[in-house]
Design an enzyme around this catalytic site. Sequence first.
Site, PDB file in Angstrom:
ATOM      1  N   THR A  66      34.914  -9.297   5.894  1.00  0.00           N
ATOM      2  CA  THR A  66      35.909 -10.230   6.440  1.00  0.00           C
ATOM      3  C   THR A  66      36.398 -11.126   5.312  1.00  0.00           C
ATOM      4  OG1 THR A  66      36.284 -12.105   7.921  1.00  0.00           O
ATOM      5  CG2 THR A  66      34.011 -11.745   7.220  1.00  0.00           C
ATOM      6  N   THR A  77      37.898 -12.050  11.841  1.00  0.00           N
ATOM      7  CA  THR A  77      37.602 -10.632  12.006  1.00  0.00           C
ATOM      8  C   THR A  77      36.158 -10.444  12.488  1.00  0.00           C
ATOM      9  OG1 THR A  77      39.175  -9.892  10.364  1.00  0.00           O
ATOM     10  CG2 THR A  77      37.214  -8.546  10.586  1.00  0.00           C
TER      11      THR A  77
HETATM   12  N1  ASP Z   1      40.216  -9.215   6.468  1.00  0.00           N
HETATM   13  C1  ASP Z   1      41.169  -9.468   7.515  1.00  0.00           C
HETATM   14  C2  ASP Z   1      42.541  -9.051   7.058  1.00  0.00           C
HETATM   15  O1  ASP Z   1      42.893  -9.311   5.918  1.00  0.00           O
HETATM   16  C3  ASP Z   1      41.210 -10.906   7.938  1.00  0.00           C
HETATM   17  C4  ASP Z   1      39.883 -11.442   8.401  1.00  0.00           C
HETATM   18  O2  ASP Z   1      38.849 -11.126   7.839  1.00  0.00           O
HETATM   19  O3  ASP Z   1      39.864 -12.220   9.383  1.00  0.00           O
HETATM   20  O4  ASP Z   1      43.274  -8.498   7.837  1.00  0.00           O
END
Ligand code: ASP
Length: 351
Positions: free
Chosen positions: A268, A216
């Site tokens: 993230t 993310t």
């Molecule tokens: N937080 C994001 C999700 O759960 C994933 C990520 O941080 O890459 O969709």
Amino acid sequence: MRIACSGLIALFALCFSTAQAQDAAPRWSLAIHGGAGVIERSSLTPEQDAASRAALQGALDAGSAVLKSGGSALDAVQAAVQVMEDDPLFNAGRGAVFTAAGRNELDAAVMNGSDLTAGSVAGLTTTRHPVAAARAVMERSPHVMLIGPGADAFAAQAGLEQVDPSYFFTERRWQGLVKALTEAGQPVPPRPVGAAIPGAQAALPAPPLNEKKFGTVGAVALDAQGRLAAGTSTGGTTAKRWGRVGDVPVIGAGTYASNADGCAVSATGDGEYFIRATVARDICARIGSATAPDAAAQAEIDEARTLGGLGGVIVMTTTGAPVFAMSTSGMYRAAAASDTPPRVAIYADEP
Ligand code: ASP
């Protein structure tokens, strides 16, 4: 003589106040991330390490240019995030991970700390820059959150660039899906229509060895007028099913900003846990009630970890001092400010 003296005093006062004004030049500051996770020196080749740092620097430069020329924190956040959405290295926009059905479904959010306006989108499949769609929801609709085909239709109506879903395809993420589904004993869907032929993307950087990371992207900024803003964009998690939505577009979970609290946050990590811990809002609430920003960020990362979720956050404060906190061995991150040279970091032990 008295006249000459008062003239001198006035001159001194003028010089002094000019010097003061220079010292107190409005400060801007920007911090970005490109995901946290198991990112160790042994898992990145020197070329991969350098490519990731260059990509972060490019996004940082785009956001810094906005702030340097007096632009808003929100514009800076959007500029930085869009660069990462276009970069196949990150799990956002082009280069997003695939759902179990073999699609790219994109989530994003933005929030203005100065007036608590916010916008978010989930499950986009045709809008090139999901962060721009989130901003359009905030500025051009009476709503905060739009999902699925309706959200893409709204973005198209708002004049945002639409692309064929195959635009988001990358071989690296496709192979990640094939591996995840095969390991889970689930069926692998057919290669998406219009996807690049195997081998056609050989020029794109290879994925790091033993990669287990959240890719993310996000940005938090303070502009010269003292406004805070946050933005986050993601493809979510590999092999997600049933219209799964993570923390990113949930205001208060993965994204939040409040000038009253003195805080802007982009997260993230394991979205399900970041939602349950209301990570971004709680960091701001803690800072608003006088907890030091680094302690506030760490407390929320620890709370998510206690629930079972790993990840990281970037936090911007009203003094422009960015905070990075993580429960992983690394987080792609970078920061720059009007009075601080840019810095880029990957591993947890880097300053
Ligand atoms: N937080 C994001 C999700 O759960 C994933 C990520 O941080 O890459 O969709």
